[in-house]
Design a protein around this motif. Structure first.
Motif, PDB file in Angstrom:
ATOM      1  N   PRO A  53     129.107 -54.395 -55.832  1.00  0.00           N
ATOM      2  CA  PRO A  53     129.042 -53.170 -55.031  1.00  0.00           C
ATOM      3  C   PRO A  53     129.991 -52.079 -55.491  1.00  0.00           C
ATOM      4  N   GLY A  54     130.703 -52.300 -56.596  1.00  0.00           N
ATOM      5  CA  GLY A  54     131.695 -51.334 -57.039  1.00  0.00           C
ATOM      6  C   GLY A  54     131.088 -50.058 -57.571  1.00  0.00           C
ATOM      7  N   TYR A  55     131.938 -49.078 -57.862  1.00  0.00           N
ATOM      8  CA  TYR A  55     131.524 -47.801 -58.436  1.00  0.00           C
ATOM      9  C   TYR A  55     131.289 -48.054 -59.918  1.00  0.00           C
ATOM     10  N   GLY A  56     130.042 -48.338 -60.284  1.00  0.00           N
ATOM     11  CA  GLY A  56     129.723 -48.944 -61.572  1.00  0.00           C
ATOM     12  C   GLY A  56     129.971 -48.063 -62.777  1.00  0.00           C
ATOM     13  N   MET A  57     130.598 -48.649 -63.791  1.00  0.00           N
ATOM     14  CA  MET A  57     130.770 -48.018 -65.098  1.00  0.00           C
ATOM     15  C   MET A  57     130.256 -48.975 -66.171  1.00  0.00           C
ATOM     16  N   GLY A  58     131.157 -49.680 -66.863  1.00  0.00           N
ATOM     17  CA  GLY A  58     130.754 -50.505 -67.985  1.00  0.00           C
ATOM     18  C   GLY A  58     130.421 -51.938 -67.611  1.00  0.00           C
ATOM     19  N   VAL A  59     129.975 -52.702 -68.629  1.00  0.00           N
ATOM     20  CA  VAL A  59     129.627 -54.097 -68.425  1.00  0.00           C
ATOM     21  C   VAL A  59     129.824 -54.848 -69.735  1.00  0.00           C
ATOM     22  N   ALA A  60     130.390 -56.048 -69.640  1.00  0.00           N
ATOM     23  CA  ALA A  60     130.537 -56.943 -70.790  1.00  0.00           C
ATOM     24  C   ALA A  60     129.855 -58.262 -70.469  1.00  0.00           C
ATOM     25  N   VAL A  61     129.161 -58.818 -71.459  1.00  0.00           N
ATOM     26  CA  VAL A  61     128.428 -60.065 -71.289  1.00  0.00           C
ATOM     27  C   VAL A  61     128.871 -61.044 -72.362  1.00  0.00           C
ATOM     28  N   GLY A  62     129.241 -62.245 -71.953  1.00  0.00           N
ATOM     29  CA  GLY A  62     129.656 -63.270 -72.900  1.00  0.00           C
ATOM     30  C   GLY A  62     129.954 -64.572 -72.182  1.00  0.00           C
ATOM     31  N   ASP A  63     129.884 -65.669 -72.901  1.00  0.00           N
ATOM     32  CA  ASP A  63     130.143 -67.003 -72.350  1.00  0.00           C
ATOM     33  C   ASP A  63     131.631 -67.308 -72.514  1.00  0.00           C
ATOM     34  N   VAL A  64     132.424 -67.049 -71.486  1.00  0.00           N
ATOM     35  CA  VAL A  64     133.882 -67.153 -71.617  1.00  0.00           C
ATOM     36  C   VAL A  64     134.391 -68.576 -71.498  1.00  0.00           C
TER      37      VAL A  64
ATOM     38  N   ASP B 212     128.465 -65.086 -68.851  1.00  0.00           N
ATOM     39  CA  ASP B 212     129.199 -64.551 -67.720  1.00  0.00           C
ATOM     40  C   ASP B 212     129.236 -63.028 -67.840  1.00  0.00           C
ATOM     41  N   VAL B 213     129.588 -62.352 -66.747  1.00  0.00           N
ATOM     42  CA  VAL B 213     129.479 -60.895 -66.704  1.00  0.00           C
ATOM     43  C   VAL B 213     130.734 -60.287 -66.111  1.00  0.00           C
ATOM     44  N   TYR B 214     131.290 -59.291 -66.833  1.00  0.00           N
ATOM     45  CA  TYR B 214     132.420 -58.510 -66.326  1.00  0.00           C
ATOM     46  C   TYR B 214     131.918 -57.113 -66.002  1.00  0.00           C
ATOM     47  N   CYS B 215     132.126 -56.684 -64.756  1.00  0.00           N
ATOM     48  CA  CYS B 215     131.697 -55.365 -64.303  1.00  0.00           C
ATOM     49  C   CYS B 215     132.906 -54.444 -64.214  1.00  0.00           C
ATOM     50  N   ALA B 216     132.925 -53.414 -65.046  1.00  0.00           N
ATOM     51  CA  ALA B 216     134.006 -52.423 -65.046  1.00  0.00           C
ATOM     52  C   ALA B 216     133.652 -51.312 -64.073  1.00  0.00           C
TER      53      ALA B 216
ATOM     54  N   ASP C 291     137.611 -53.834 -60.568  1.00  0.00           N
ATOM     55  CA  ASP C 291     136.659 -54.499 -61.451  1.00  0.00           C
ATOM     56  C   ASP C 291     136.271 -55.842 -60.846  1.00  0.00           C
ATOM     57  N   ALA C 292     135.223 -56.436 -61.387  1.00  0.00           N
ATOM     58  CA  ALA C 292     134.788 -57.737 -60.895  1.00  0.00           C
ATOM     59  C   ALA C 292     134.284 -58.585 -62.048  1.00  0.00           C
ATOM     60  N   PHE C 293     134.578 -59.881 -61.977  1.00  0.00           N
ATOM     61  CA  PHE C 293     134.124 -60.841 -62.981  1.00  0.00           C
ATOM     62  C   PHE C 293     133.248 -61.880 -62.305  1.00  0.00           C
ATOM     63  N   TYR C 294     132.045 -62.089 -62.854  1.00  0.00           N
ATOM     64  CA  TYR C 294     131.086 -63.016 -62.284  1.00  0.00           C
ATOM     65  C   TYR C 294     130.836 -64.163 -63.257  1.00  0.00           C
TER      66      TYR C 294
ATOM     67  N   TRP D 109     140.403 -46.919 -63.316  1.00  0.00           N
ATOM     68  CA  TRP D 109     139.096 -46.445 -63.765  1.00  0.00           C
ATOM     69  C   TRP D 109     138.830 -47.101 -65.109  1.00  0.00           C
ATOM     70  N   THR D 110     138.104 -48.214 -65.072  1.00  0.00           N
ATOM     71  CA  THR D 110     137.757 -48.938 -66.289  1.00  0.00           C
ATOM     72  C   THR D 110     136.391 -48.460 -66.771  1.00  0.00           C
ATOM     73  N   CYS D 111     136.279 -48.237 -68.058  1.00  0.00           N
ATOM     74  CA  CYS D 111     135.016 -47.732 -68.619  1.00  0.00           C
ATOM     75  C   CYS D 111     134.325 -48.815 -69.446  1.00  0.00           C
ATOM     76  N   ALA D 112     134.475 -48.785 -70.750  1.00  0.00           N
ATOM     77  CA  ALA D 112     133.812 -49.781 -71.586  1.00  0.00           C
ATOM     78  C   ALA D 112     134.637 -51.062 -71.645  1.00  0.00           C
ATOM     79  N   VAL D 113     133.960 -52.193 -71.687  1.00  0.00           N
ATOM     80  CA  VAL D 113     134.612 -53.494 -71.808  1.00  0.00           C
ATOM     81  C   VAL D 113     133.873 -54.304 -72.872  1.00  0.00           C
TER      82      VAL D 113
END
Length: 583
Positions: A142-153, A160-164, A169-172, A195-199
């Motif tokens: 539900p955050g104020y969406g900017m960037g996103v990173a996808v990878g198997d951490v 897994d998904v990191y939402c900037a 921020d949020a990590f799923y 204010w996180t942008c690209a990840v």
């Protein structure tokens, strides 16, 4: 209010898995290609001028794919900088079924910054349509969406998904059963409010697990008001606020992270936007390139001892050829001139050309923007997302750029938004490569729907959505909608799609070289580049008239180099670290 051209989408190809040869490659997909030479220029070569074709390169399939193609009446903006900057989009296989799903990052509507605008996860169905599974998958940040990173951490075989966000921020973490859990605090990310942008996920220390680099923009203050010379309100630029320091999150194992920025030397301030992680120095260690808005870009050189040195100016990638920093947004990475050196492309604000930095063995990078042939097209436009891709499979990298202003100007004839937003709308660009790093712009007759409308586009991700061997496009906008563009370009050759895997996960950052038809092509397995978006990390090769592949060489993120046998083309294969011949 918007014109949408939609054609029926082709059904997905079923993914079949079988054993490959002794090299360790596994054949995932096989499909036919159009005849070699189906798209040739007047001089009989795949490169050159751009005559009209019967089939334009890209078709908007948003509506046909079951996605909303309009957002209705748009509220006027409030001139808060946050509402004009994002969000991104991600192409990912979250459920492990072999096809690409879409994560749509979202921002609140203007004037409603504190009202949640949950992200949408669109699952691809066997018939090529998409279904909103956000609630069922529990991936609706539900955050104020900017960037996103996808990878198997955690190397458990699912992504897994990191939402900037602007804010927390949020990590799923992926549960492996089609659902996610918000694991932000347990993973060590905490609840930092910035204010996180690209990840970008990448293996910074080559220890076998994925770390995370996060670019941060500015310390935004809603109370700051900016005006034009005629006293009319305008969106503020980054120079109206204090720039920030980016963050390096080190994976301690099992997907548990710690902020390692200070110890690693990540300490330079900048209004960070686009990020790309690759070995830009040729020493086998992944570096980090950051596009900074209205400031010198950063090139964080990995020293191999856990620390980084900011060396962008010395290596020629910080400022333009006049020695001036630019308003940089997105980053593209690839070998555009066939010399096996990585080149960088950076999108910039209007009144500044987008910049092409050619890799140079002696100097690092050289600004070769004028000879790239794009300067007469992009000076009056503001670029954001960008990507190199071989559109017609002729063996060289073409270029897609999405545009949209951040300050008002004359309304473009193609603008069909609300009156407040029309002065910000711009068409996208598609450039075809002549094979030597010189580009020609495709007009609507050649570029298709991707260049046929003027909107405010930000994110751009690429991937083979329909499994037919060429790359399709996904774009995002601050006010929507998400758009999908199917690649329908007449083909000039064959193709190969390479998934590089280490352990159970994609080897993000793997450097893949394919030798076929008397030439060697270099591509990277990258998800994070462009602008605040995440693409399919498989390395895609257009092969021209090569009907077979001689060999494949992979430089793994671990530093290991292996050679794999070649073989048939027009297929997707999987290569696993440790199953090739050591080099």
């Amino acid at each position: 209010m918007r014109r949408c051209l939609a054609l029926p989408i082709a059904a997905s190809l079923l993914f079949a898995c079988g054993e490959g040869g002794a090299s360790g490659g596994r054949d995932l997909v096989a499909s036919g290609s159009e005849p070699v030479g189906a798209r040739a220029s007047e001089n009989g070569k795949a490169h050159g001028s751009l005559p009209p074709t019967a089939t334009p390169a890209f078709t908007d399939i948003t509506l046909a794919a079951g996605l909303p193609s309009d957002v209705g009446v748009l509220p006027d903006g409030t001139f808060a900088l946050t509402e004009i900057m994002g969000p991104g989009v991600a192409l990912l296989d979250y459920d492990g079924d072999g096809d690409l799903d879409v994560l749509e990052r979202r921002c609140p509507l203007p004037g409603k910054a504190r009202e949640p605008a949950p992200d949408r996860l669109w699952q691809r169905q066997p018939d090529g349509r998409y279904v909103d599974v956000s609630a069922a998958a529990k991936l609706a940040d539900p955050g104020y969406g900017m960037g996103v990173a996808v990878g198997d951490v955690d190397d458990d075989g699912d992504v897994d998904v990191y939402c900037a966000n602007y804010g927390r921020d949020a990590f799923y973490r992926n549960n492996g059963d089609g659902t996610f859990v918000d694991d932000t605090a347990a993973a060590g990310f905490g609840a930092a409010d910035s204010w996180t942008c690209a990840v970008a996920f990448f293996d910074a220390d080559r220890d076998g697990d994925l770390d995370l680099f996060a670019s941060h923009y500015v310390q935004f203050q809603e109370s700051v008001v900016c005006r034009r010379q005629d006293s009319a309100r305008e969106y503020c630029g980054p120079l109206s606020f204090t720039p920030t320091v980016d963050t390096l999150w080190r994976n301690q194992g099992g997907g548990r992270f710690v902020d390692d920025s200070a110890r690693s030397g990540i300490d330079a301030r900048g209004a960070g936007l686009g990020v790309a992680c690759a070995d830009f120095t040729g020493d086998g260690w992944p570096d980090v390139y950051v596009a900074n808005d209205a400031g010198a870009n950063h090139l964080w050189v990995n020293r191999g001892d856990g620390t980084f040195l900011e060396d962008g100016l010395e290596r020629g990638a910080a400022v333009n050829r006049f020695g001036k920093p630019e308003g940089s947004m997105g980053v593209g990475v690839g070998d555009v001139d066939g010399d096996l050196l990585l080149d960088l492309f950076v999108t910039n604000i209007e009144e500044e050309n987008n910049t092409l930095y050619a890799g140079d063995a002696a100097h690092g990078f050289l600004d070769v923007t004028p000879r790239a042939g794009m300067t007469r097209h992009d000076l009056g436009f503001t670029g954001f997302g960008c990507a190199f891709l071989d559109v017609e499979l002729d063996g060289d990298l073409d270029l897609a750029v999405v545009n949209g202003r951040v300050r008002r100007s004359a309304v473009h004839p193609l603008a069909r938004l609300a009156p407040f937003w029309n002065p910000f709308a711009e068409p996208n660009f598609l450039f075809f490569n002549d094979g030597k790093g010189a580009f020609t712009r495709a007009e609507v007759e050649r570029g298709g729907d991707f260049v046929a409308r003027a909107e405010i586009t930000r994110g751009l991700a690429i991937g083979d959505l329909d499994g037919d061997g060429d790359l399709d496009l996904a774009t995002s906008q601050p006010l929507g909608p998400l758009r999908l563009y199917r690649n329908d370009a007449p083909r000039a050759g064959h193709w190969l799609l390479v998934r590089a895997r280490t352990g159970k996960r994609d080897a993000l950052g793997a450097d893949v070289r394919v030798t076929a038809g008397g030439r060697t092509l270099r591509r990277l397995c990258l998800a994070a580049f462009s602008y605040v978006s995440s693409s399919d990390p498989r390395a895609h090769f257009g092969l021209g008239d090569a009907t077979s592949c001689d060999s494949i060489e992979v430089l793994w993120p671990s530093g290991r180099r292996e050679r794999f046998a070649g073989g048939a083309v027009d297929r997707a294969i999987e290569l696993v670290e440790g199953e090739g011949a050591a080099q």
